[in-house]
Design a protein around this motif. Structure first.
Motif, mmCIF file in Angstrom:
data_model
loop_
_atom_site.group_PDB
_atom_site.id
_atom_site.type_symbol
_atom_site.label_atom_id
_atom_site.label_comp_id
_atom_site.label_asym_id
_atom_site.label_seq_id
_atom_site.Cartn_x
_atom_site.Cartn_y
_atom_site.Cartn_z
ATOM 1 N N UNK A 70 0.800 -1.222 0.000
ATOM 2 C CA UNK A 70 0.000 0.000 0.000
ATOM 3 C C UNK A 70 0.832 1.271 0.000
ATOM 4 N N UNK A 71 2.132 1.170 0.271
ATOM 5 C CA UNK A 71 2.985 2.358 0.342
ATOM 6 C C UNK A 71 3.605 2.646 -1.011
ATOM 7 N N UNK A 72 3.618 3.899 -1.397
ATOM 8 C CA UNK A 72 4.267 4.307 -2.643
ATOM 9 C C UNK A 72 5.724 4.698 -2.426
ATOM 10 N N UNK A 73 6.122 4.905 -1.173
ATOM 11 C CA UNK A 73 7.474 5.368 -0.869
ATOM 12 C C UNK A 73 8.371 4.258 -0.334
ATOM 13 N N UNK A 74 7.805 3.274 0.357
ATOM 14 C CA UNK A 74 8.590 2.211 0.972
ATOM 15 C C UNK A 74 8.516 0.977 0.088
ATOM 16 N N UNK A 75 9.600 0.693 -0.595
ATOM 17 C CA UNK A 75 9.605 -0.388 -1.573
ATOM 18 C C UNK A 75 10.018 -1.707 -0.942
ATOM 19 N N UNK A 76 9.329 -2.764 -1.327
ATOM 20 C CA UNK A 76 9.700 -4.122 -0.943
ATOM 21 C C UNK A 76 10.535 -4.800 -2.027
ATOM 22 N N UNK A 77 10.571 -4.208 -3.212
ATOM 23 C CA UNK A 77 11.303 -4.736 -4.365
ATOM 24 C C UNK A 77 12.259 -3.649 -4.857
ATOM 25 N N UNK A 78 13.520 -4.005 -5.052
ATOM 26 C CA UNK A 78 14.508 -2.993 -5.433
ATOM 27 C C UNK A 78 15.600 -3.600 -6.302
ATOM 28 N N UNK A 79 16.374 -2.701 -6.898
ATOM 29 C CA UNK A 79 17.542 -3.102 -7.679
ATOM 30 C C UNK A 79 18.768 -3.089 -6.785
ATOM 31 N N UNK A 80 19.632 -4.099 -6.938
ATOM 32 C CA UNK A 80 20.903 -4.123 -6.230
ATOM 33 C C UNK A 80 22.050 -3.776 -7.171
ATOM 34 N N UNK A 81 22.082 -4.414 -8.334
ATOM 35 C CA UNK A 81 23.158 -4.177 -9.290
ATOM 36 C C UNK A 81 22.632 -4.468 -10.688
ATOM 37 N N UNK A 82 23.525 -4.497 -11.667
ATOM 38 C CA UNK A 82 23.112 -4.585 -13.067
ATOM 39 C C UNK A 82 22.094 -5.686 -13.330
ATOM 40 N N UNK A 83 22.381 -6.891 -12.839
ATOM 41 C CA UNK A 83 21.552 -8.049 -13.138
ATOM 42 C C UNK A 83 20.830 -8.591 -11.900
ATOM 43 N N UNK A 84 20.941 -7.905 -10.793
ATOM 44 C CA UNK A 84 20.506 -8.466 -9.517
ATOM 45 C C UNK A 84 19.361 -7.640 -8.939
ATOM 46 N N UNK A 85 18.308 -8.330 -8.533
ATOM 47 C CA UNK A 85 17.173 -7.698 -7.872
ATOM 48 C C UNK A 85 17.014 -8.229 -6.454
ATOM 49 N N UNK A 86 16.256 -7.487 -5.661
ATOM 50 C CA UNK A 86 16.102 -7.771 -4.229
ATOM 51 C C UNK A 86 14.629 -7.629 -3.877
ATOM 52 N N UNK A 87 14.112 -8.581 -3.115
ATOM 53 C CA UNK A 87 12.747 -8.492 -2.598
ATOM 54 C C UNK A 87 12.767 -8.962 -1.152
ATOM 55 N N UNK A 88 11.919 -8.381 -0.327
ATOM 56 C CA UNK A 88 11.928 -8.726 1.089
ATOM 57 C C UNK A 88 10.543 -8.546 1.680
ATOM 58 N N UNK A 89 10.331 -9.188 2.818
ATOM 59 C CA UNK A 89 9.106 -9.040 3.577
ATOM 60 C C UNK A 89 9.481 -9.056 5.055
ATOM 61 N N UNK A 90 8.708 -8.322 5.858
ATOM 62 C CA UNK A 90 8.996 -8.240 7.288
ATOM 63 C C UNK A 90 9.103 -6.798 7.738
ATOM 64 N N UNK A 91 10.004 -6.549 8.672
ATOM 65 C CA UNK A 91 10.206 -5.181 9.176
ATOM 66 C C UNK A 91 10.981 -4.360 8.160
ATOM 67 N N UNK A 92 10.414 -3.220 7.757
ATOM 68 C CA UNK A 92 11.015 -2.427 6.693
ATOM 69 C C UNK A 92 12.402 -1.923 7.083
ATOM 70 N N UNK A 93 12.555 -1.387 8.305
ATOM 71 C CA UNK A 93 13.851 -0.822 8.679
ATOM 72 C C UNK A 93 14.955 -1.879 8.678
ATOM 73 N N UNK A 94 14.598 -3.129 8.951
ATOM 74 C CA UNK A 94 15.597 -4.185 8.998
ATOM 75 C C UNK A 94 15.997 -4.649 7.601
ATOM 76 N N UNK A 95 15.015 -4.876 6.716
ATOM 77 C CA UNK A 95 15.430 -5.322 5.383
ATOM 78 C C UNK A 95 15.965 -4.177 4.530
#
Length: 274
Positions: A45-70
């Motif tokens: 529901x948040x437009x500012x706090x992303x659960x899915x992000x880019x790490x590097x050229x070919x690498x993506x990151x997804x997480x669930x749980x406490x936002x500040x920790x991941x």
């Protein structure tokens, strides 16, 4: 025996139960392969706090749980990738290396800290061909799972994973993969997350250099329209038997009307935490 003593086994068990409960309160995230790369889908529901992000050229990151920790894990992964890519070569930054880094940090925190991190993470790397794709799922205690084809975490992960196994197939198009992901994230008989509360991204092997791309706005709307389940044609109702007594001729207002459509408007998704 000193007062307040607890065995190491009990301490670890309590930490694990605490972390699992925190992760289960978040919304599920689905990561799956399609013909041109890897798709990430998460209700958010948040437009500012992303659960899915880019790490590097070919690498993506997804997480669930406490936002500040991941989020701290994500930033650490970006620093690791930038330093290694600059010191050696960009091709030396791999999803497996990043997964090993996260596993080491998560395992150390789980063992040494009073409170374990309430996070579960996926690190995905897209290859030049589908055989080169990699999806690594990491749990709160540093365990690493090399997933094949798809992964699910957070919320009712077991139920989501079961629906993924039922509908997933290899070499799907992007629109078909999105349909499978949304089907897996939706409880049977429930409403799908509204499009404004969907976070969708891909690692597209056909893109130059940086493979990560977020899907939003008109592009996501077109994909959702293409991936939506086909509406079956309305079945013709059987002819009614003539009434026993002559009926009055039908009026113009009683002409046959088209079948009613489903209700429109926003869906209530319960707004659980990230």
């Amino acid at each position: 025996m000193p007062f307040g003593y607890a065995s190491p086994e009990q301490i670890m068990r309590d930490k694990a139960d605490y972390a699992r409960k925190g992760i289960a309160r978040g919304r599920s995230v689905v990561v799956l392969q399609y013909v041109d790369g890897i798709l990430f889908v998460a209700p958010n529901p948040s437009r500012a706090l992303h659960k899915i992000s880019e790490i590097y050229d070919r690498i993506g990151f997804a997480a669930v749980g406490r936002y500040n920790e991941f989020e701290e894990l994500r930033l650490g992964g970006i620093r690791y990738a930038d330093i290694n890519g600059y010191s050696y070569d960009r091709s030396d930054v791999t999803g497996r290396g990043l997964a090993n880094l996260y596993a080491s940090n998560l395992g150390r925190i789980f063992t040494e800290s009073i409170k374990s991190l309430e996070v579960e993470v996926v690190v995905a790397e897209v290859g030049d061909a589908p055989d080169g794709d990699a999806i690594y799922r990491l749990t709160f205690d540093g365990s690493v799972f090399d997933e094949h084809g798809f992964a699910a975490m957070g919320g009712q992960a077991d139920a989501v994973l079961g629906r993924l196994k039922e509908h997933y197939r290899e070499s799907m198009s992007l629109s078909d993969a999105l349909e499978v992901a949304l089907t897996a994230l939706t409880e049977p008989g429930g409403d799908r997350p509204p499009v404004e509360q969907l976070e969708v991204a891909v690692l597209d092997r056909n893109r130059e250099h940086r493979k990560f791309k977020r899907l939003a706005g008109a592009q996501l709307d077109r994909l959702l329209a293409a991936s939506g389940p086909a509406t079956p044609p309305a079945a013709e109702s059987p002819a009614e038997s003539p009434p026993e007594s002559p009926a009055e001729p039908p009026s113009a207002d009683s002409a046959e009307k088209p079948p009613p459509t489903g209700p429109e408007g926003p869906f209530d998704d319960g707004s659980p935490p990230l």
